[in-house]
Write a protein that holds these residues in place. Structure first.
Motif, PDB file in Angstrom:
ATOM      1  N   TYR A  19      48.832  43.421  48.768  1.00 43.28           N
ATOM      2  CA  TYR A  19      47.712  42.496  48.590  1.00 43.28           C
ATOM      3  C   TYR A  19      47.988  41.172  49.305  1.00 43.28           C
ATOM      4  N   SER A  20      49.188  40.662  49.128  1.00 43.59           N
ATOM      5  CA  SER A  20      49.516  39.345  49.677  1.00 43.59           C
ATOM      6  C   SER A  20      49.608  39.328  51.197  1.00 43.59           C
ATOM      7  N   ALA A  24      44.907  40.472  52.450  1.00 43.70           N
ATOM      8  CA  ALA A  24      44.383  39.140  52.777  1.00 43.70           C
ATOM      9  C   ALA A  24      44.362  38.923  54.289  1.00 43.70           C
ATOM     10  N   LEU A  40      37.938  37.537  48.901  1.00 43.77           N
ATOM     11  CA  LEU A  40      39.181  37.263  48.169  1.00 43.77           C
ATOM     12  C   LEU A  40      38.891  36.668  46.798  1.00 43.77           C
ATOM     13  N   ARG A  41      37.892  35.805  46.732  1.00 41.54           N
ATOM     14  CA  ARG A  41      37.522  35.202  45.452  1.00 41.54           C
ATOM     15  C   ARG A  41      37.063  36.284  44.461  1.00 41.54           C
ATOM     16  N   PHE A  44      40.531  38.529  43.600  1.00 46.82           N
ATOM     17  CA  PHE A  44      41.674  37.946  42.898  1.00 46.82           C
ATOM     18  C   PHE A  44      41.685  38.179  41.393  1.00 46.82           C
TER      19      PHE A  44
END
Length: 129
Positions: A19-20, A24, A40-41, A44
């Motif tokens: 994910y990181s 992204a 992303l919002r 998360f």
């Protein structure tokens, strides 16, 4: 129980790392900055919830095998909760209000926390493997 602890911790470590670094980055390479930020919002909260649940289950599975690994995983749980409930909304507010300096500081704190959590999950995985 050892296999379950290793599998859950490996899932946690791999999921957080993917994910990181991959997800992204993929969004920012293939979508406009506005669309990538919007996606992303949306993602998360689910990512943080999955992290909390997976780390919690991994900690429970690891407890009888390696208490240090279990404590590392519990630390991931206990630091992800405020990240989800306080840090993420503060980052969103800074973005929404155009507070660029505040966003930069909060985002930096979020990145540092995420890297520390990945390191903790990796350390726990090495202890369990």
């Amino acid at each position: 129980m050892t296999a379950l602890a290793v599998l859950l911790t490996g899932l946690l470590f791999g999921g957080m790392t993917f994910y990181s670094f991959a997800f992204a980055g993929f969004l920012f390479r293939h979508a406009s900055p506005e669309e990538a930020g919007r996606l992303l919002r949306l993602a998360f909260p689910a990512f943080y919830l999955a992290t909390i649940v997976t780390a919690g289950l991994a900690a429970l599975a690891a407890f009888a095998i390696d208490r240090t690994a279990a404590l590392l995983l519990l630390a991931v749980v206990l630091t992800t909760i405020p990240a989800r409930q306080a840090l993420m909304p503060a980052i969103n507010r800074a973005t929404d209000t155009g507070a660029k300096d505040r966003f930069a500081w909060l985002h930096g704190a979020s990145v540092a926390l995420g890297l520390a959590q990945i390191a903790a999950a990796g350390w726990a995985l090495l202890r369990l493997a």
